[in-house]
Design an enzyme around this catalytic site. Structure first.
Site, PDB file in Angstrom:
ATOM      1  N   THR A  71       8.143  -0.287   5.030  1.00 16.40           N
ATOM      2  CA  THR A  71       9.261  -0.712   4.021  1.00 16.40           C
ATOM      3  C   THR A  71      10.606  -0.507   4.190  1.00 16.40           C
ATOM      4  OG1 THR A  71       9.792   0.092   1.711  1.00 16.40           O
ATOM      5  CG2 THR A  71       8.746   1.749   2.899  1.00 16.40           C
ATOM      6  N   ASP A  72      12.009  -1.124   3.986  1.00 19.03           N
ATOM      7  CA  ASP A  72      12.833  -1.066   4.058  1.00 19.03           C
ATOM      8  C   ASP A  72      13.316   0.469   3.088  1.00 19.03           C
ATOM      9  OD1 ASP A  72      13.346  -1.133   1.493  1.00 19.03           O
ATOM     10  OD2 ASP A  72      14.200  -2.882   1.458  1.00 19.03           O
ATOM     11  N   GLU A  73      12.782   1.441   2.351  1.00 20.72           N
ATOM     12  CA  GLU A  73      12.875   2.503   1.459  1.00 20.72           C
ATOM     13  C   GLU A  73      12.765   3.869   2.478  1.00 20.72           C
ATOM     14  OE1 GLU A  73      11.161   2.774  -2.011  1.00 20.72           O
ATOM     15  OE2 GLU A  73      10.228   0.514  -1.676  1.00 20.72           O
ATOM     16  N   LYS A 126       5.856   7.010   4.167  1.00 18.30           N
ATOM     17  CA  LYS A 126       5.739   5.534   5.156  1.00 18.30           C
ATOM     18  C   LYS A 126       6.313   5.992   6.125  1.00 18.30           C
ATOM     19  CE  LYS A 126       4.468   2.359   4.436  1.00 18.30           C
ATOM     20  NZ  LYS A 126       3.224   1.316   4.490  1.00 18.30           N
ATOM     21  N   TYR A 152       7.175   8.380  -1.417  1.00 22.23           N
ATOM     22  CA  TYR A 152       6.029   7.385  -1.175  1.00 22.23           C
ATOM     23  C   TYR A 152       7.668   6.888  -0.074  1.00 22.23           C
ATOM     24  CZ  TYR A 152       6.131   2.162  -0.111  1.00 22.23           C
ATOM     25  OH  TYR A 152       6.236   0.945   0.449  1.00 22.23           O
ATOM     26  N   PHE A 157      -1.735  -2.857   6.067  1.00 19.44           N
ATOM     27  CA  PHE A 157      -1.022  -3.344   4.999  1.00 19.44           C
ATOM     28  C   PHE A 157      -1.656  -1.788   4.178  1.00 19.44           C
ATOM     29  CE2 PHE A 157      -1.297  -7.400   6.342  1.00 19.44           C
ATOM     30  CZ  PHE A 157      -0.130  -7.961   5.900  1.00 19.44           C
ATOM     31  N   ALA A 158      -2.617  -1.263   4.107  1.00 21.58           N
ATOM     32  CA  ALA A 158      -2.799  -0.609   4.122  1.00 21.58           C
ATOM     33  C   ALA A 158      -2.531   0.764   3.746  1.00 21.58           C
ATOM     34  CB  ALA A 158      -4.768   0.357   4.211  1.00 21.58           C
ATOM     35  N   ARG A 165      17.703  -4.508  -5.127  1.00 22.60           N
ATOM     36  CA  ARG A 165      16.973  -4.433  -4.287  1.00 22.60           C
ATOM     37  C   ARG A 165      17.305  -5.693  -3.568  1.00 22.60           C
ATOM     38  NH1 ARG A 165      17.068   0.435  -5.222  1.00 22.60           N
ATOM     39  NH2 ARG A 165      15.303   1.733  -6.132  1.00 22.60           N
ATOM     40  N   GLY A 220      15.477  10.608  -8.426  1.00 23.67           N
ATOM     41  CA  GLY A 220      15.882  10.277  -7.474  1.00 23.67           C
ATOM     42  C   GLY A 220      15.789   9.173  -6.860  1.00 23.67           C
ATOM     43  N   PRO A 262      10.960  -3.088 -19.686  1.00 25.34           N
ATOM     44  CA  PRO A 262      12.314  -1.634 -19.282  1.00 25.34           C
ATOM     45  C   PRO A 262      13.119  -1.192 -17.951  1.00 25.34           C
ATOM     46  CG  PRO A 262       9.768  -1.553 -18.975  1.00 25.34           C
ATOM     47  CD  PRO A 262       9.987  -2.787 -19.264  1.00 25.34           C
ATOM     48  N   TYR A 312      15.742   0.453 -15.475  1.00 23.79           N
ATOM     49  CA  TYR A 312      16.049   1.681 -15.767  1.00 23.79           C
ATOM     50  C   TYR A 312      16.758   2.669 -15.617  1.00 23.79           C
ATOM     51  CZ  TYR A 312      10.578   2.359 -13.970  1.00 23.79           C
ATOM     52  OH  TYR A 312       9.339   2.980 -13.757  1.00 23.79           O
TER      53      TYR A 312
HETATM   54  P1  NAD Z   1      -0.632  -2.890  -2.675  1.00 19.43           P
HETATM   55  O1  NAD Z   1      -1.077  -1.623  -3.621  1.00 19.43           O
HETATM   56  O2  NAD Z   1      -1.035  -4.183  -3.648  1.00 19.43           O
HETATM   57  O3  NAD Z   1      -1.925  -2.562  -2.112  1.00 19.43           O
HETATM   58  C1  NAD Z   1      -2.415  -1.924  -0.862  1.00 19.43           C
HETATM   59  C2  NAD Z   1      -3.633  -2.365  -0.896  1.00 19.43           C
HETATM   60  O4  NAD Z   1      -4.399  -1.093   0.262  1.00 19.43           O
HETATM   61  C3  NAD Z   1      -4.722  -1.978  -2.195  1.00 19.43           C
HETATM   62  O5  NAD Z   1      -5.354  -3.367  -1.941  1.00 19.43           O
HETATM   63  C4  NAD Z   1      -5.523  -0.353  -2.153  1.00 19.43           C
HETATM   64  O6  NAD Z   1      -7.009  -1.563  -2.585  1.00 19.43           O
HETATM   65  C5  NAD Z   1      -5.897  -0.423  -0.398  1.00 19.43           C
HETATM   66  N1  NAD Z   1      -6.376   0.808   0.234  1.00 19.43           N
HETATM   67  C6  NAD Z   1      -5.271   1.648  -0.596  1.00 19.43           C
HETATM   68  N2  NAD Z   1      -5.356   2.790   0.333  1.00 19.43           N
HETATM   69  C7  NAD Z   1      -6.494   2.603   1.087  1.00 19.43           C
HETATM   70  C8  NAD Z   1      -7.228   3.140   2.498  1.00 19.43           C
HETATM   71  N3  NAD Z   1      -6.879   4.333   2.349  1.00 19.43           N
HETATM   72  N4  NAD Z   1      -8.550   2.374   2.935  1.00 19.43           N
HETATM   73  C9  NAD Z   1      -8.068   0.966   2.651  1.00 19.43           C
HETATM   74  N5  NAD Z   1      -6.964   0.200   2.186  1.00 19.43           N
HETATM   75  C10 NAD Z   1      -6.782   1.240   1.234  1.00 19.43           C
HETATM   76  O7  NAD Z   1       0.428  -2.458  -1.624  1.00 19.43           O
HETATM   77  P2  NAD Z   1       1.263  -4.095  -1.324  1.00 19.43           P
HETATM   78  O8  NAD Z   1       2.397  -4.582  -1.932  1.00 19.43           O
HETATM   79  O9  NAD Z   1       0.287  -5.175  -1.014  1.00 19.43           O
HETATM   80  O10 NAD Z   1       1.763  -3.760  -0.202  1.00 19.43           O
HETATM   81  C11 NAD Z   1       1.383  -3.456   1.356  1.00 19.43           C
HETATM   82  C12 NAD Z   1       2.516  -2.805   2.727  1.00 19.43           C
HETATM   83  O11 NAD Z   1       2.932  -3.055   2.352  1.00 19.43           O
HETATM   84  C13 NAD Z   1       2.047  -1.267   2.641  1.00 19.43           C
HETATM   85  O12 NAD Z   1       1.836  -0.243   3.126  1.00 19.43           O
HETATM   86  C14 NAD Z   1       3.305  -1.017   1.700  1.00 19.43           C
HETATM   87  O13 NAD Z   1       3.848   0.307   2.382  1.00 19.43           O
HETATM   88  C15 NAD Z   1       4.427  -2.185   2.410  1.00 19.43           C
HETATM   89  N6  NAD Z   1       5.705  -2.753   1.547  1.00 19.43           N
HETATM   90  C16 NAD Z   1       5.256  -3.360   0.478  1.00 19.43           C
HETATM   91  C17 NAD Z   1       6.182  -3.560  -0.186  1.00 19.43           C
HETATM   92  C18 NAD Z   1       6.086  -4.446  -1.384  1.00 19.43           C
HETATM   93  O14 NAD Z   1       7.972  -4.660  -2.118  1.00 19.43           O
HETATM   94  N7  NAD Z   1       5.108  -4.692  -2.265  1.00 19.43           N
HETATM   95  C19 NAD Z   1       7.155  -3.735   0.242  1.00 19.43           C
HETATM   96  C20 NAD Z   1       7.869  -3.130   1.712  1.00 19.43           C
HETATM   97  C21 NAD Z   1       6.418  -2.477   2.303  1.00 19.43           C
HETATM   98  P1  TYD Z   2       9.703  -1.423  -8.271  1.00 15.95           P
HETATM   99  O1  TYD Z   2       9.128  -2.870  -8.743  1.00 15.95           O
HETATM  100  O2  TYD Z   2       8.852  -0.401  -8.436  1.00 15.95           O
HETATM  101  O3  TYD Z   2       9.596  -1.434  -6.357  1.00 15.95           O
HETATM  102  P2  TYD Z   2      10.346  -0.166  -5.614  1.00 15.95           P
HETATM  103  O4  TYD Z   2      10.815   1.237  -6.414  1.00 15.95           O
HETATM  104  O5  TYD Z   2       9.524  -0.392  -4.743  1.00 15.95           O
HETATM  105  O6  TYD Z   2      12.188  -0.855  -5.443  1.00 15.95           O
HETATM  106  O7  TYD Z   2      10.665  -1.492  -8.507  1.00 15.95           O
HETATM  107  C1  TYD Z   2      12.057  -2.120  -8.165  1.00 15.95           C
HETATM  108  C2  TYD Z   2      13.004  -1.590  -9.191  1.00 15.95           C
HETATM  109  O8  TYD Z   2      12.974  -2.041 -10.225  1.00 15.95           O
HETATM  110  C3  TYD Z   2      13.867  -0.365  -8.424  1.00 15.95           C
HETATM  111  O9  TYD Z   2      15.036   0.349  -8.474  1.00 15.95           O
HETATM  112  C4  TYD Z   2      13.603   0.496  -9.582  1.00 15.95           C
HETATM  113  C5  TYD Z   2      13.287  -0.933 -11.116  1.00 15.95           C
HETATM  114  N1  TYD Z   2      12.493  -0.668 -12.630  1.00 15.95           N
HETATM  115  C6  TYD Z   2      12.622  -0.788 -13.462  1.00 15.95           C
HETATM  116  O10 TYD Z   2      13.809  -0.243 -14.348  1.00 15.95           O
HETATM  117  N2  TYD Z   2      11.674  -0.552 -15.039  1.00 15.95           N
HETATM  118  C7  TYD Z   2      10.347  -0.611 -14.366  1.00 15.95           C
HETATM  119  O11 TYD Z   2       9.753  -0.598 -15.597  1.00 15.95           O
HETATM  120  C8  TYD Z   2      10.062  -0.568 -13.126  1.00 15.95           C
HETATM  121  C9  TYD Z   2       8.652  -0.602 -12.677  1.00 15.95           C
HETATM  122  C10 TYD Z   2      11.261  -1.115 -11.804  1.00 15.95           C
END
Ligand code: NAD
Ligand code: TYD
Length: 353
Positions: free
Chosen positions: A133-135, A163, A159, A80-81, A223, A293, A214, A216
């Site tokens: 991620t789907d991104e 990924k 980002y 996950f990191a 999403r 973007g 906020p 955007y």
């Molecule tokens: P997050 O930012 O909440 O957590 C990331 C964790 O990784 C943190 O605890 C951080 O301390 C740790 N970390 C960062 N750099 C590190 C390193 N070099 N070595 C060890 N640990 C490190 O992220 P999340 O939302 O929990 O996402 C987890 C994974 O899922 C990521 O790979 C992210 O790309 C993927 N993901 C997240 C989402 C989402 O909606 N949150 C969606 C799709 C994919």
């Molecule tokens: P975010 O939670 O940052 O996830 P991601 O960019 O990975 O999809 O944002 C979700 C959506 O919400 C994205 O289209 C950006 C938008 N957004 C806002 O409109 N206002 C905000 O303050 C933030 C953080 C995100």
């Protein structure tokens, strides 16, 4: 044992808690660098659980990762990191390149060396599960079909590009070295322990604090939303039964425009914690400058994982978002620690970092 990386972050912590909720679960070595996104209070309930071993460190640290693998001999790694926030990647991409690409490369190399030394069933059963991620698939127009696993990669932000690069490394390690990998590409997660830089927790907390919400641009970006508990169950399924070298899209079948998400949160808060002045929280919505973007639409076709492995999300958006809002209302101490930054004071004391 399994090795989880990034297990103090949002999804990782939910995964570790979920995994160890089962009394027969294998132990977890949890390697996390504790960046601003890592929060050990997420894992407080495991303090006395000897099945959880926390290690403060970087996936890019070869000596440390090799030592952990040799010591704990995990039968799987779940990665996950990552640096995970698009807006931060726009302001400062360097950390994203370092952790998401170089870090994943290091983890793959250490794991490949460890796996090479395994014998028999230990070698056959070893898995490297990469969470993505789907991104990476880029942006859809309103009429495009949802992303399937065969969509070309077209990442648009630092980002998603980082990924995408890590996904390509994982794929290449399978094809070149036969290294046993599976990759999951999921949509936007939401739920407990979500750091309030992301849309849903930010809106909940700003609403309660009387701050602007906020949105955007025009707020019509779409999403797909996946409840984090459903994501954890999908990872468990793929780890147990996924085919090596395959990728699986994980989604919640919940496409929503951002403005609708914000309005839904406001309605739930109006009901659960009405504003003192009797007005709706929606009055706090403020349209702000768009993200550079900004991808217009993401949508996930999750039929492959559903057909192949029988996984389906348990939550609809309505049930998941209600649970999430309630969780933030029920956990003021966690919220306070994150908002004031006091979760890091403990960290500084503990690690002098
Ligand atoms: P997050 O930012 O909440 O957590 C990331 C964790 O990784 C943190 O605890 C951080 O301390 C740790 N970390 C960062 N750099 C590190 C390193 N070099 N070595 C060890 N640990 C490190 O992220 P999340 O939302 O929990 O996402 C987890 C994974 O899922 C990521 O790979 C992210 O790309 C993927 N993901 C997240 C989402 C989402 O909606 N949150 C969606 C799709 C994919
Ligand atoms: P975010 O939670 O940052 O996830 P991601 O960019 O990975 O999809 O944002 C979700 C959506 O919400 C994205 O289209 C950006 C938008 N957004 C806002 O409109 N206002 C905000 O303050 C933030 C953080 C995100």
């Amino acid at each position: 044992m399994i090795l989880v990386t990034g297990g103090a972050g949002f999804i990782g912590a939910n995964f570790v808690l979920d995994w160890l909720a089962s009394p027969n679960a294998e132990g977890v070595v949890n390697l996390d660098k504790l960046t601003y996104a890592g929060n050990l209070t997420n894992l407080q309930s495991l303090q006395k659980d000897s099945r959880h071993i926390f290690v403060h460190g970087d996936i890019g640290d070869k000596a440390l990762v090799s030592k952990l693998l040799a010591e704990h001999r995990p039968r799987a790694i779940v990665n996950f990191a990552a640096e995970s926030h698009v807006d931060r990647s726009i302001h400062g991409p360097a950390e994203f390149i370092q952790t998401n690409i170089v870090g994943t490369f290091n983890l793959l190399e250490c794991a490949r060396e460890y796996w090479g030394g395994l014998q028999g069933t230990a070698k056959e059963q070893f898995r490297f599960h990469h969470v993505s991620t789907d991104e990476v698939y880029g942006s859809l127009s309103a009429s495009d079909p949802a992303f399937s696993e065969t969509n070309p990669y077209e990442p648009n932000s630092p980002y998603s590009a980082s990924k995408a690069a890590s996904d390509h490394l994982v794929r290449a390690w399978f094809h070149t070295y036969g290294f046993p990998v599976v990759t999951t590409n999921c949509s936007n997660n939401y739920g407990p322990y979500h750091f309030p830089e992301k849309l849903i927790p930010l809106v909940i907390l700003n609403a309660l604090n009387g701050k602007p919400l906020p949105v955007y641009g025009d707020g019509q970006q779409i999403r797909d939303w996946l409840y984090v508990g459903d994501h954890c169950s999908a990872i468990r399924e793929v780890l147990a039964k996924g085919e090596l070298g395959e990728t699986y899209n994980i989604g919640g079948w919940n496409e929503k425009a951002n403005l609708d998400v914000v309005n839904t949160i406001c309605k739930i808060l109006d009901e659960l914690k009405p504003r003192a002045d009797g007005k709706t929280y929606a009055e706090q919505i403020t349209f702000v400058k768009d993200r550079p973007g900004h991808d217009r639409r993401y949508a996930i076709d999750a039929s492959k994982v559903e057909k192949a492995l029988g996984w389906r999300p348990a939550e609809t958006f309505d049930t998941g978002i209600r649970k999430t809002v309630q969780w933030y209302l029920d956990n003021p101490l966690w919220v306070d620690g994150v908002v004031t930054g006091s979760y890091r004071e403990w960290l500084d004391k503990q690690y002098q970092s």
